[in-house]
Scaffold this active site. Sequence first.
Site, PDB file in Angstrom:
ATOM      1  N   GLN A  22       0.796  -1.217   0.000  1.00 24.86           N
ATOM      2  CA  GLN A  22       0.000   0.000   0.000  1.00 24.86           C
ATOM      3  C   GLN A  22       0.840   1.283   0.000  1.00 24.86           C
ATOM      4  OE1 GLN A  22      -2.633  -1.870   3.236  1.00 24.86           O
ATOM      5  NE2 GLN A  22      -4.009  -0.394   2.296  1.00 24.86           N
ATOM      6  N   HIS A 121       0.978  -9.230   4.138  1.00 23.61           N
ATOM      7  CA  HIS A 121      -0.203  -8.366   4.028  1.00 23.61           C
ATOM      8  C   HIS A 121      -0.562  -8.278   2.539  1.00 23.61           C
ATOM      9  CE1 HIS A 121      -2.336  -4.805   6.187  1.00 23.61           C
ATOM     10  NE2 HIS A 121      -2.878  -4.901   4.981  1.00 23.61           N
ATOM     11  N   ASN A 165      -1.869 -10.832   8.000  1.00 29.80           N
ATOM     12  CA  ASN A 165      -2.859  -9.806   8.285  1.00 29.80           C
ATOM     13  C   ASN A 165      -4.190 -10.210   7.673  1.00 29.80           C
ATOM     14  OD1 ASN A 165      -3.562  -6.999   9.183  1.00 29.80           O
ATOM     15  ND2 ASN A 165      -4.232  -6.914   7.062  1.00 29.80           N
ATOM     16  N   GLU A 166      -5.207 -10.368   8.514  1.00 30.05           N
ATOM     17  CA  GLU A 166      -6.597 -10.511   8.073  1.00 30.05           C
ATOM     18  C   GLU A 166      -6.827 -11.669   7.087  1.00 30.05           C
ATOM     19  OE1 GLU A 166      -7.838  -6.648   6.701  1.00 30.05           O
ATOM     20  OE2 GLU A 166      -7.671  -5.761   8.677  1.00 30.05           O
ATOM     21  N   TYR A 294     -13.078  -2.074  12.542  1.00 34.55           N
ATOM     22  CA  TYR A 294     -13.492  -0.851  11.856  1.00 34.55           C
ATOM     23  C   TYR A 294     -14.977  -0.538  11.949  1.00 34.55           C
ATOM     24  CZ  TYR A 294      -8.910  -0.695   9.610  1.00 34.55           C
ATOM     25  OH  TYR A 294      -7.559  -0.618   9.382  1.00 34.55           O
ATOM     26  N   GLU A 351      -5.128  -2.552  14.338  1.00 34.41           N
ATOM     27  CA  GLU A 351      -5.667  -1.580  13.375  1.00 34.41           C
ATOM     28  C   GLU A 351      -7.013  -1.080  13.831  1.00 34.41           C
ATOM     29  OE1 GLU A 351      -6.105  -2.726   9.233  1.00 34.41           O
ATOM     30  OE2 GLU A 351      -4.163  -3.738   9.263  1.00 34.41           O
ATOM     31  N   TRP A 392      -4.802   2.970  11.913  1.00 31.07           N
ATOM     32  CA  TRP A 392      -4.646   2.716  10.477  1.00 31.07           C
ATOM     33  C   TRP A 392      -5.122   3.943   9.740  1.00 31.07           C
ATOM     34  CZ3 TRP A 392      -2.305  -0.898   7.557  1.00 31.07           C
ATOM     35  CH2 TRP A 392      -2.439  -0.720   6.162  1.00 31.07           C
ATOM     36  N   GLU A 399      -5.719   2.009  -1.133  1.00 25.82           N
ATOM     37  CA  GLU A 399      -6.743   1.221  -0.442  1.00 25.82           C
ATOM     38  C   GLU A 399      -7.276   0.127  -1.383  1.00 25.82           C
ATOM     39  OE1 GLU A 399      -7.527   0.812   2.558  1.00 25.82           O
ATOM     40  OE2 GLU A 399      -9.485  -0.141   2.428  1.00 25.82           O
ATOM     41  N   TRP A 400      -6.355  -0.670  -1.908  1.00 26.63           N
ATOM     42  CA  TRP A 400      -6.694  -1.875  -2.660  1.00 26.63           C
ATOM     43  C   TRP A 400      -7.652  -1.584  -3.811  1.00 26.63           C
ATOM     44  CZ3 TRP A 400      -2.918  -4.838  -1.360  1.00 26.63           C
ATOM     45  CH2 TRP A 400      -2.392  -4.801  -0.079  1.00 26.63           C
TER      46      TRP A 400
HETATM   47  O1  IFM Z   1      -6.259  -0.703   4.171  1.00 31.34           O
HETATM   48  C1  IFM Z   1      -6.753  -1.800   4.861  1.00 31.34           C
HETATM   49  C2  IFM Z   1      -5.624  -2.675   5.355  1.00 31.34           C
HETATM   50  O2  IFM Z   1      -4.836  -3.110   4.301  1.00 31.34           O
HETATM   51  C3  IFM Z   1      -6.142  -3.866   6.100  1.00 31.34           C
HETATM   52  N1  IFM Z   1      -7.131  -3.515   7.091  1.00 31.34           N
HETATM   53  C4  IFM Z   1      -8.166  -2.586   6.723  1.00 31.34           C
HETATM   54  C5  IFM Z   1      -7.578  -1.374   6.055  1.00 31.34           C
HETATM   55  C6  IFM Z   1      -8.698  -0.385   5.668  1.00 31.34           C
HETATM   56  O3  IFM Z   1      -9.569  -1.001   4.773  1.00 31.34           O
END
Ligand code: IFM
Length: 435
Positions: A22, A121, A165-166, A294, A351, A392, A399-400
């Site tokens: 990112q 990630h 991550n996630e 979030y 985050e 974060w 943002e992907w």
């Molecule tokens: O930007 C992302 C991150 O890569 C992973 N967690 C959520 C963030 C916000 O969407």
Amino acid sequence: MIPKRSSFPPGFLFGAATSAYQIEGTQFGGTGPSHWDSFAATPGNTFQGQDGSRGCEHYLRWESDLDLLKDAGFDAYRFSTSWARVLPDGRTVNPEGLDFYDRLVDGMLARGLKPFLTFHHWDMPSALATRGGWQNREIVDHFARFCQTVYARIGDRVETAATLNEPWCISWLSHFMGFHAPGLRDIRATGHAMHHVMLAHGTAIAALRADGARDHLGLVLNFETAHPADDSAEARAAAARQDAIYNRWFVQAAMGQGYPTEAMEGLEPHLPKGWQDDLAMIAQPLDWLGVNYYTRKNYAHAPGPWPQTVEVPGPLPKTQIDWEIRPEGLTEFLVRLKRDHTGDLPLYITESGVAFADETDDPNRIAYIAAHLQAAQAALAEGVDVRSFFYWSLLDNYEWSLGYLPRFGLVHVDYETMERTPKASWHALREALAG
Ligand code: IFM
């Protein structure tokens, strides 16, 4: 107002988080192609076809970026290593890549910042993606070797190291919903990815421990409140299925509690053969768990194939990307994790953050941070061992699939000049952390 540092337990860590793809810029330093590059190069997958080739040019500007963390008064920095930078073809080490992370870690230590490493990630080398990526059991050993390669170089100096991550995003969002690379919408691919990603995590932890890793190994999971959109039994069942897929699959497996029933109802036929035999390897003892939080989403029943859920817009205030803001969900997850899954394991908030289409005056972000820090304090008051809050993100960044449009940063990035400008939220945090 953002709660002061003095209102948290001594040793509570404040930090900011980023990830390699990112911000770094994949055009620099010998990075190989990743499945995010080809996903972004496919029309319709990302906002305006944007990708991470330039990122925020962090590869070139890392020193001044670390200064921004230090000058804000942060204790720690959460960063990730790019798989495609370290092993451009999935197998051969790129010395330039490891040198970069070596410099970065030393730069953190020189500034008094504790390095919080996440190995992966999301950017998988294309060579491995071509062989089926997370669908192919082969990936498990590739992943462990990647983690060992990185750890051998910088593991001695990082405060903590997380495998992934996630994993929900790595598997479900990417193989079932198709929103992230590799952009699939296939339940069989999803079942394989959801299992292999956890097996890769457990296998990497075991390999790192065998290599002599310190007791600082963890996993970072995301949690999202799933509420029924109405009072019907169908909506309650839909929310429970969503909760199982998103919030319980990964933590239960990691904690040795097996996969949740409501998710197995749809996924079991699509898991790789012999999955039961891997559960012990997946459930390696961890030293901590990372919690990303979030938003909440609301679910109703949808006709059609399992999982028969549809997201319904909720009434709460929303961010730039329409995520409802609900700070109490953070307290609820922290309390629930301790009660149902993690017991006395330390929890790090790795985050939490918000996108607003602001420039540098961002009162709504300050309010978000204040409310989420208070939510962390509420969990501490209930006896949960919460050790950190990482915002974060440090910088506005990629943002992907939404490209560079959403702005999550404490620091504004001008994508023409790459100039960094700390926002009001950066200043407010600095004031709260001072003294
Ligand atoms: O930007 C992302 C991150 O890569 C992973 N967690 C959520 C963030 C916000 O969407």
